[in-house]
Design a protein around this motif. Structure first.
Motif, PDB file in Angstrom:
ATOM      1  N   ASP A  94      -6.818  46.512 -17.573  1.00  0.00           N
ATOM      2  CA  ASP A  94      -7.640  46.887 -16.435  1.00  0.00           C
ATOM      3  C   ASP A  94      -7.677  45.740 -15.442  1.00  0.00           C
ATOM      4  OD1 ASP A  94      -8.232  49.164 -17.903  1.00  0.00           O
ATOM      5  OD2 ASP A  94     -10.173  48.412 -18.596  1.00  0.00           O
ATOM      6  N   ARG A  95      -7.745  46.071 -14.173  1.00  0.00           N
ATOM      7  CA  ARG A  95      -7.896  45.081 -13.101  1.00  0.00           C
ATOM      8  C   ARG A  95      -9.165  45.456 -12.343  1.00  0.00           C
ATOM      9  NH1 ARG A  95      -3.363  44.862 -15.496  1.00  0.00           N
ATOM     10  NH2 ARG A  95      -1.811  43.286 -15.037  1.00  0.00           N
ATOM     11  N   HIS A  96     -10.191  44.605 -12.425  1.00  0.00           N
ATOM     12  CA  HIS A  96     -11.524  44.904 -11.901  1.00  0.00           C
ATOM     13  C   HIS A  96     -11.789  44.271 -10.543  1.00  0.00           C
ATOM     14  CE1 HIS A  96     -13.284  46.642 -15.621  1.00  0.00           C
ATOM     15  NE2 HIS A  96     -12.294  45.959 -16.177  1.00  0.00           N
ATOM     16  N   ASN A  97     -12.490  45.020  -9.708  1.00  0.00           N
ATOM     17  CA  ASN A  97     -13.088  44.482  -8.485  1.00  0.00           C
ATOM     18  C   ASN A  97     -14.593  44.550  -8.688  1.00  0.00           C
ATOM     19  OD1 ASN A  97     -14.177  43.897  -6.029  1.00  0.00           O
ATOM     20  ND2 ASN A  97     -13.064  45.444  -4.892  1.00  0.00           N
ATOM     21  N   THR A  98     -15.217  43.418  -8.880  1.00  0.00           N
ATOM     22  CA  THR A  98     -16.665  43.354  -9.068  1.00  0.00           C
ATOM     23  C   THR A  98     -17.355  42.727  -7.857  1.00  0.00           C
ATOM     24  OG1 THR A  98     -16.425  41.239 -10.215  1.00  0.00           O
ATOM     25  CG2 THR A  98     -16.479  43.232 -11.587  1.00  0.00           C
ATOM     26  N   GLY A  99     -16.628  42.606  -6.761  1.00  0.00           N
ATOM     27  CA  GLY A  99     -17.153  41.955  -5.558  1.00  0.00           C
ATOM     28  C   GLY A  99     -18.179  42.769  -4.786  1.00  0.00           C
ATOM     29  N   GLY A 100     -18.236  44.059  -5.016  1.00  0.00           N
ATOM     30  CA  GLY A 100     -19.218  44.893  -4.332  1.00  0.00           C
ATOM     31  C   GLY A 100     -18.692  45.531  -3.063  1.00  0.00           C
ATOM     32  N   CYS A 101     -19.630  46.040  -2.322  1.00  0.00           N
ATOM     33  CA  CYS A 101     -19.381  46.837  -1.119  1.00  0.00           C
ATOM     34  C   CYS A 101     -18.428  46.172  -0.133  1.00  0.00           C
ATOM     35  CB  CYS A 101     -20.717  47.093  -0.437  1.00  0.00           C
ATOM     36  SG  CYS A 101     -20.586  48.041   1.069  1.00  0.00           S
ATOM     37  N   GLY A 102     -17.381  46.900   0.231  1.00  0.00           N
ATOM     38  CA  GLY A 102     -16.449  46.461   1.257  1.00  0.00           C
ATOM     39  C   GLY A 102     -15.474  45.377   0.842  1.00  0.00           C
ATOM     40  N   THR A 103     -15.349  45.092  -0.456  1.00  0.00           N
ATOM     41  CA  THR A 103     -14.437  44.032  -0.908  1.00  0.00           C
ATOM     42  C   THR A 103     -13.169  44.607  -1.520  1.00  0.00           C
ATOM     43  OG1 THR A 103     -15.393  43.876  -3.129  1.00  0.00           O
ATOM     44  CG2 THR A 103     -16.367  42.476  -1.401  1.00  0.00           C
ATOM     45  N   SER A 104     -12.146  43.766  -1.551  1.00  0.00           N
ATOM     46  CA  SER A 104     -10.887  44.085  -2.220  1.00  0.00           C
ATOM     47  C   SER A 104     -10.551  42.964  -3.178  1.00  0.00           C
ATOM     48  CB  SER A 104      -9.744  44.218  -1.208  1.00  0.00           C
ATOM     49  OG  SER A 104      -9.948  45.327  -0.384  1.00  0.00           O
ATOM     50  N   ALA A 105      -9.994  43.315  -4.318  1.00  0.00           N
ATOM     51  CA  ALA A 105      -9.507  42.325  -5.278  1.00  0.00           C
ATOM     52  C   ALA A 105      -8.001  42.516  -5.408  1.00  0.00           C
ATOM     53  CB  ALA A 105     -10.184  42.503  -6.634  1.00  0.00           C
ATOM     54  N   GLY A 106      -7.260  41.423  -5.292  1.00  0.00           N
ATOM     55  CA  GLY A 106      -5.808  41.485  -5.369  1.00  0.00           C
ATOM     56  C   GLY A 106      -5.285  40.871  -6.653  1.00  0.00           C
ATOM     57  N   PHE A 107      -4.251  41.460  -7.199  1.00  0.00           N
ATOM     58  CA  PHE A 107      -3.635  41.001  -8.438  1.00  0.00           C
ATOM     59  C   PHE A 107      -2.129  40.937  -8.224  1.00  0.00           C
ATOM     60  CE2 PHE A 107      -7.463  43.380  -9.211  1.00  0.00           C
ATOM     61  CZ  PHE A 107      -8.197  42.528  -9.996  1.00  0.00           C
ATOM     62  N   ARG A 108      -1.514  39.859  -8.699  1.00  0.00           N
ATOM     63  CA  ARG A 108      -0.075  39.635  -8.506  1.00  0.00           C
ATOM     64  C   ARG A 108       0.629  39.480  -9.849  1.00  0.00           C
ATOM     65  NH1 ARG A 108       1.174  38.774  -3.388  1.00  0.00           N
ATOM     66  NH2 ARG A 108      -0.394  38.028  -1.941  1.00  0.00           N
ATOM     67  N   ASP A 109       1.949  39.494  -9.764  1.00  0.00           N
ATOM     68  CA  ASP A 109       2.824  39.270 -10.910  1.00  0.00           C
ATOM     69  C   ASP A 109       2.611  40.275 -12.035  1.00  0.00           C
ATOM     70  OD1 ASP A 109       5.020  37.962 -11.954  1.00  0.00           O
ATOM     71  OD2 ASP A 109       3.791  36.619 -13.160  1.00  0.00           O
ATOM     72  N   ILE A 110       2.417  41.522 -11.662  1.00  0.00           N
ATOM     73  CA  ILE A 110       2.311  42.590 -12.660  1.00  0.00           C
ATOM     74  C   ILE A 110       3.725  42.945 -13.078  1.00  0.00           C
ATOM     75  CG2 ILE A 110       1.613  44.979 -13.021  1.00  0.00           C
ATOM     76  CD1 ILE A 110      -0.632  44.381 -10.934  1.00  0.00           C
ATOM     77  N   ARG A 111       3.948  42.940 -14.370  1.00  0.00           N
ATOM     78  CA  ARG A 111       5.291  43.182 -14.890  1.00  0.00           C
ATOM     79  C   ARG A 111       5.203  43.852 -16.253  1.00  0.00           C
ATOM     80  NH1 ARG A 111       8.532  38.597 -14.968  1.00  0.00           N
ATOM     81  NH2 ARG A 111       7.477  37.882 -13.119  1.00  0.00           N
ATOM     82  N   ALA A 112       6.289  44.483 -16.638  1.00  0.00           N
ATOM     83  CA  ALA A 112       6.385  45.075 -17.973  1.00  0.00           C
ATOM     84  C   ALA A 112       7.852  45.219 -18.333  1.00  0.00           C
ATOM     85  CB  ALA A 112       5.706  46.436 -18.018  1.00  0.00           C
TER      86      ALA A 112
END
Length: 146
Positions: A86-104
């Protein structure tokens, strides 16, 4: 004339052969859940067995005091479904969370990548929607015999 045709054919075969090994296909998706939160993913399919250079953005656009997250899974060539977490955004209203280097990668191959967008509900089951499926262009479509 015969020799010239052979040289052209051999050069073409060498050029296509070496170029084919460096090819990759990028797929992306931008989805909005029924409740309004959004996510965007982009991955580069390398071959039948893997993808890399993945980026994911999870955006909280609903301002409902519920955190939002994306769950990524792959379907392998052997038929297993594996979670990439899971990749979580817990920043609240109007925020974005970015995640890099996703691979499989998987030795039996990867048929597809699925993304599910969820929002956390206190005291209740999380509300989730699966709105993204990317078939590996080097493997075939999910459910195929290839």
């Amino acid at each position: 004339m015969r020799r010239a045709s052979f040289v052209v054919a051999a050069t073409t075969a060498l050029t296509l052969g070496s170029a084919g090994q460096g090819w990759a296909t990028t797929s992306s998706g931008d989805i909005t859940a029924s409740w309004g939160d959004r996510t965007r993913i982009e991955v580069t399919w390398v071959d039948r067995n893997s993808f890399h250079k993945g980026t994911l953005t999870v955006a909280d656009q609903t301002c409902d005091d519920k955190s939002v997250y994306a769950t990524l899974t792959v379907r392998t060539g052997a038929g297993a479904t594996l979670s990439l977490g899971d990749r979580h955004n817990t920043g609240g209203c109007g925020t974005s969370a970015g995640f890099r280097d996703i691979r499989a990668s998987d030795p039996s191959g990867i048929k597809s990548l699925t993304m599910t967008l969820c929002r956390r509900s206190a005291g209740a089951t999380d509300h989730c929607e699966t709105r993204y499926l990317s078939a590996n262009p080097y493997f075939g479509f999910p459910g195929s015999l290839s």
